[in-house]
Design a protein around this motif. Sequence first.
Motif, short mmCIF file in Angstrom:
data_model
loop_
_atom_site.label_atom_id
_atom_site.label_comp_id
_atom_site.label_asym_id
_atom_site.label_seq_id
_atom_site.Cartn_x
_atom_site.Cartn_y
_atom_site.Cartn_z
N ASP A 1 0.84 -1.19 0.00
CA ASP A 1 0.00 0.00 0.00
C ASP A 1 0.88 1.25 0.00
OD1 ASP A 1 1.00 0.08 2.57
OD2 ASP A 1 -0.91 -0.37 3.55
N HIS A 2 0.29 2.41 0.34
CA HIS A 2 1.05 3.66 0.28
C HIS A 2 2.19 3.69 1.29
CE1 HIS A 2 -1.85 4.40 3.51
NE2 HIS A 2 -1.00 5.28 3.97
N GLY A 3 2.12 2.86 2.36
CA GLY A 3 3.22 2.79 3.32
C GLY A 3 4.50 2.30 2.67
N ASP A 4 4.39 1.42 1.68
CA ASP A 4 5.56 0.93 0.97
C ASP A 4 6.13 1.99 0.05
OD1 ASP A 4 5.29 -1.85 2.00
OD2 ASP A 4 3.41 -1.74 0.89
N TYR A 5 5.23 2.80 -0.54
CA TYR A 5 5.70 3.93 -1.35
C TYR A 5 6.48 4.90 -0.48
CZ TYR A 5 5.78 8.23 -3.98
OH TYR A 5 6.20 9.38 -4.60
N ASP A 6 6.01 5.13 0.75
CA ASP A 6 6.72 6.04 1.65
C ASP A 6 8.16 5.57 1.90
OD1 ASP A 6 4.47 7.59 1.84
OD2 ASP A 6 3.80 6.73 3.75
N VAL A 7 8.33 4.25 2.10
CA VAL A 7 9.67 3.70 2.30
C VAL A 7 10.52 3.91 1.05
CG1 VAL A 7 11.00 1.59 2.70
CG2 VAL A 7 8.88 1.99 3.97
#
Length: 242
Positions: free
Chosen positions: A149-155
């Motif tokens: 999800d977007h949490g992986d994009y943040d990383v």
Amino acid sequence: MAWLLAACSQAETIEFVVDRVDGGVFIKNSGATPSIIDGYTIFSPSDALIISGWTPIAGNYDASGDQSVDSTSDWFVIGTPTATTVSEASLTEESGSLDPGQVVSLGLFFDLAKLEGLAVTVSAGNQTIVVAGDYRNLQADYNGDLVVDHGDYDVFQMTYGSTGAGLAADGNGDGVVDAADYTVWRDSPELSLASMPAITAPGLSLPGFVEAAPGGVVTIPEPAAVLLAAQLLACCLRRRAR
């Protein structure tokens, strides 16, 4: 078909996940409160278990008496592990627990060529319930929560350009976090853009989100497209300055 049997409380919050990419096996507490776990058995009638890749809780995670899954073992392996069955349990009741959102890796020990289906049975005391087991493509799970999800994009965004440490977002495994890893995330079969919040890219940072279109669907530009937009904007500003 594979089975996981575990003695625990709040059993319905325990997830059993197999990574379709590398055969990794994970247990996760998806609930909002700690979940006690006392043992499990995994059974594969297709002999899909690769014992050399199994990382049991025993000797690796659980500490006696502290209600957590960590480094000092109070668990033990039951019987002889085979390609059909692995089993382990704690010596005392309620000796281990998973915190909310905690993920425990059991190693890379599923033969992907033999996976056919997945069923999970979780037991709590004298009660046994069936919970959903799942196969997922976790190549773009950059933050390790078993969800893309977007949490992986943040990383990815925070580690963009990394070549040494901080390669959690190196989705294609080439030793650098770059636009190719953005593509791995964007194209992940686990990613649902419609369920993600609208995020505005700060300035024209590379790469980034743009505002969601009407209806809540998030559009995500290609990194090259964002860079081109930045170049065009710079060109326009130079012309105005003249």
